[in-house]
Design a protein around this motif. Structure first.
Motif, PDB file in Angstrom:
ATOM      1  N   TYR A  68      20.253  72.116  70.340  1.00 54.53           N
ATOM      2  CA  TYR A  68      21.262  71.384  71.113  1.00 54.53           C
ATOM      3  C   TYR A  68      22.174  70.585  70.195  1.00 54.53           C
ATOM      4  O   TYR A  68      23.397  70.535  70.380  1.00 54.53           O
ATOM      5  CB  TYR A  68      20.574  70.444  72.104  1.00 54.53           C
ATOM      6  N   GLY A  69      21.578  69.938  69.195  1.00 55.45           N
ATOM      7  CA  GLY A  69      22.374  69.161  68.259  1.00 55.45           C
ATOM      8  C   GLY A  69      23.354  70.028  67.490  1.00 55.45           C
ATOM      9  O   GLY A  69      24.495  69.623  67.243  1.00 55.45           O
ATOM     10  N   GLN A  70      22.919  71.232  67.113  1.00 56.39           N
ATOM     11  CA  GLN A  70      23.805  72.143  66.398  1.00 56.39           C
ATOM     12  C   GLN A  70      24.958  72.591  67.283  1.00 56.39           C
ATOM     13  O   GLN A  70      26.099  72.692  66.835  1.00 56.39           O
ATOM     14  CB  GLN A  70      23.014  73.359  65.914  1.00 56.39           C
ATOM     15  N   TRP A  71      24.663  72.853  68.550  1.00 53.95           N
ATOM     16  CA  TRP A  71      25.710  73.272  69.488  1.00 53.95           C
ATOM     17  C   TRP A  71      26.751  72.164  69.668  1.00 53.95           C
ATOM     18  O   TRP A  71      27.964  72.414  69.612  1.00 53.95           O
ATOM     19  CB  TRP A  71      25.083  73.644  70.823  1.00 53.95           C
ATOM     20  N   VAL A  72      26.291  70.944  69.850  1.00 51.64           N
ATOM     21  CA  VAL A  72      27.204  69.816  70.015  1.00 51.64           C
ATOM     22  C   VAL A  72      28.032  69.604  68.747  1.00 51.64           C
ATOM     23  O   VAL A  72      29.235  69.321  68.809  1.00 51.64           O
ATOM     24  CB  VAL A  72      26.413  68.543  70.387  1.00 51.64           C
ATOM     25  N   LYS A  73      27.403  69.740  67.590  1.00 52.14           N
ATOM     26  CA  LYS A  73      28.131  69.584  66.331  1.00 52.14           C
ATOM     27  C   LYS A  73      29.227  70.633  66.203  1.00 52.14           C
ATOM     28  O   LYS A  73      30.365  70.318  65.802  1.00 52.14           O
ATOM     29  CB  LYS A  73      27.153  69.701  65.158  1.00 52.14           C
ATOM     30  N   ASN A  74      28.915  71.869  66.552  1.00 51.86           N
ATOM     31  CA  ASN A  74      29.926  72.922  66.475  1.00 51.86           C
ATOM     32  C   ASN A  74      31.072  72.668  67.441  1.00 51.86           C
ATOM     33  O   ASN A  74      32.246  72.868  67.104  1.00 51.86           O
ATOM     34  CB  ASN A  74      29.287  74.284  66.762  1.00 51.86           C
ATOM     35  N   LEU A  75      30.742  72.233  68.664  1.00 55.29           N
ATOM     36  CA  LEU A  75      31.782  71.948  69.642  1.00 55.29           C
ATOM     37  C   LEU A  75      32.678  70.811  69.175  1.00 55.29           C
ATOM     38  O   LEU A  75      33.900  70.856  69.343  1.00 55.29           O
ATOM     39  CB  LEU A  75      31.162  71.583  70.997  1.00 55.29           C
ATOM     40  N   SER A  76      32.074  69.776  68.622  1.00 53.13           N
ATOM     41  CA  SER A  76      32.834  68.577  68.277  1.00 53.13           C
ATOM     42  C   SER A  76      33.601  68.702  66.966  1.00 53.13           C
ATOM     43  O   SER A  76      34.392  67.815  66.643  1.00 53.13           O
ATOM     44  CB  SER A  76      31.898  67.366  68.197  1.00 53.13           C
ATOM     45  N   GLN A  77      33.395  69.784  66.236  1.00 56.84           N
ATOM     46  CA  GLN A  77      34.109  69.944  64.973  1.00 56.84           C
ATOM     47  C   GLN A  77      34.961  71.214  64.993  1.00 56.84           C
ATOM     48  O   GLN A  77      36.145  71.159  65.314  1.00 56.84           O
ATOM     49  CB  GLN A  77      33.116  69.956  63.812  1.00 56.84           C
ATOM     50  N   LEU A  78      34.399  72.339  64.663  1.00 56.88           N
ATOM     51  CA  LEU A  78      35.187  73.554  64.481  1.00 56.88           C
ATOM     52  C   LEU A  78      35.888  73.998  65.760  1.00 56.88           C
ATOM     53  O   LEU A  78      37.034  74.462  65.711  1.00 56.88           O
ATOM     54  CB  LEU A  78      34.294  74.674  63.939  1.00 56.88           C
ATOM     55  N   VAL A  79      35.213  73.875  66.895  1.00 57.12           N
ATOM     56  CA  VAL A  79      35.837  74.306  68.148  1.00 57.12           C
ATOM     57  C   VAL A  79      37.032  73.422  68.490  1.00 57.12           C
ATOM     58  O   VAL A  79      38.095  73.911  68.906  1.00 57.12           O
ATOM     59  CB  VAL A  79      34.804  74.311  69.287  1.00 57.12           C
ATOM     60  N   LEU A  80      36.898  72.118  68.294  1.00 61.63           N
ATOM     61  CA  LEU A  80      38.016  71.221  68.561  1.00 61.63           C
ATOM     62  C   LEU A  80      39.161  71.469  67.584  1.00 61.63           C
ATOM     63  O   LEU A  80      40.340  71.400  67.966  1.00 61.63           O
ATOM     64  CB  LEU A  80      37.561  69.767  68.495  1.00 61.63           C
ATOM     65  N   PHE A  81      38.846  71.759  66.330  1.00 64.99           N
ATOM     66  CA  PHE A  81      39.893  72.107  65.370  1.00 64.99           C
ATOM     67  C   PHE A  81      40.657  73.343  65.849  1.00 64.99           C
ATOM     68  O   PHE A  81      41.891  73.400  65.765  1.00 64.99           O
ATOM     69  CB  PHE A  81      39.297  72.391  63.992  1.00 64.99           C
TER      70      PHE A  81
END
Length: 256
Positions: A68-81
């Motif tokens: 879950y933490g990895q998913w949130v990290k991906n959403l909050s960084q690369l996906v938002l970029f």
């Protein structure tokens, strides 16, 4: 409002028939499928990297919270970029190509032109986030044998809201900055400003700057402030950004 469905259909067609239909879903799909297995093997992978002759690094076994933490990290960084870069030209491209001027020769209000874009692309982002979170949820359950729903869907919903805030500001930036690259740069600057602001406790607790950090804490089961105020202020800021975009666009010269 009679013109809103026609403009919404136009925006939907542009999503379906351009690269936007592939880029964001592809990024989300890769992270959703690969995240839980990578979280599962990470402790063993790090332990295997210990140089010969040294004591092996012992890490606790991975849990669903790591996925879950990895998913949130991906959403909050690369996906938002990706969202920031994708929407740098959401308005300015149509102004430059003359499409906006052509559409607005019809009985179409400029406010409707802007709000239709905001609504359709917000629904697109929300649908992609929901699909990716569903895949992550299922994959986590398969890999770890358990996957509590609330601990994943709550943070994902918060980050989806944060993404919609960035979309609203990208629409505003695209109205005031003719070059898509310039608007994207302004969006990245806003993202950096919010990231830095989140280090200050009052902003973390009461402003949109706290949304990514609180979402990460919820996903990993750590203590966190109540998310009510960050969510409320994010909604207000997103609505304000669209309103200001409408205000500026109504006074903008549409010559390409």
């Amino acid at each position: 409002m009679k013109t809103f469905p026609a403009l919404a259909a136009k925006e939907t067609q542009e999503i379906v028939h351009t690269w936007r239909i592939w880029v964001l879903p592809a990024i989300i799909l890769v992270f959703a499928v690969s995240g839980p297995p990578l979280a599962k093997i990470t402790p063993e992978l790090l332990a295997s990297l210990t140089p010969p002759g040294q004591q092996s690094l012992v890490l606790p076994p991975a849990t669903f919270a790591d996925a879950y933490g990895q998913w949130v990290k991906n959403l909050s960084q690369l996906v938002l970029f990706a969202i920031i870069i994708m929407y740098g030209g959401i308005v300015s491209t149509e102004v430059r190509d003359g499409t906006a001027a052509f559409v607005l020769t019809k009985p179409v209000r400029r406010a409707t032109f802007i709000t239709a874009k905001a609504v359709v692309h917000a629904l697109f982002i929300a649908a992609v986030f929901a699909a990716g979170t569903t895949i992550t949820w299922i994959t986590t359950g398969v890999v770890f044998g358990t996957a509590p729903a609330a601990q994943l869907w709550g943070p994902a919903a918060m980050l989806c809201l944060f993404a919609l805030l960035l979309l609203a500001f990208m629409e505003f930036f695209s109205v005031v900055i003719p070059a898509p690259a310039g608007a994207a740069g302004a969006g990245l600057g806003l993202y950096a400003l919010l990231a830095v602001g989140g280090a200050w406790d009052p902003l973390f607790r009461f402003s949109p700057a706290g949304v990514p950090g609180i979402a990460a804490s919820v996903a990993t089961g750590q203590s966190h402030p109540a998310p009510v105020w960050p969510v409320v202020t994010t909604l207000i800021a997103a609505g304000a950004a669209v309103a200001v975009a409408v205000f500026v666009f109504q006074r903008k010269e549409l010559q390409p």
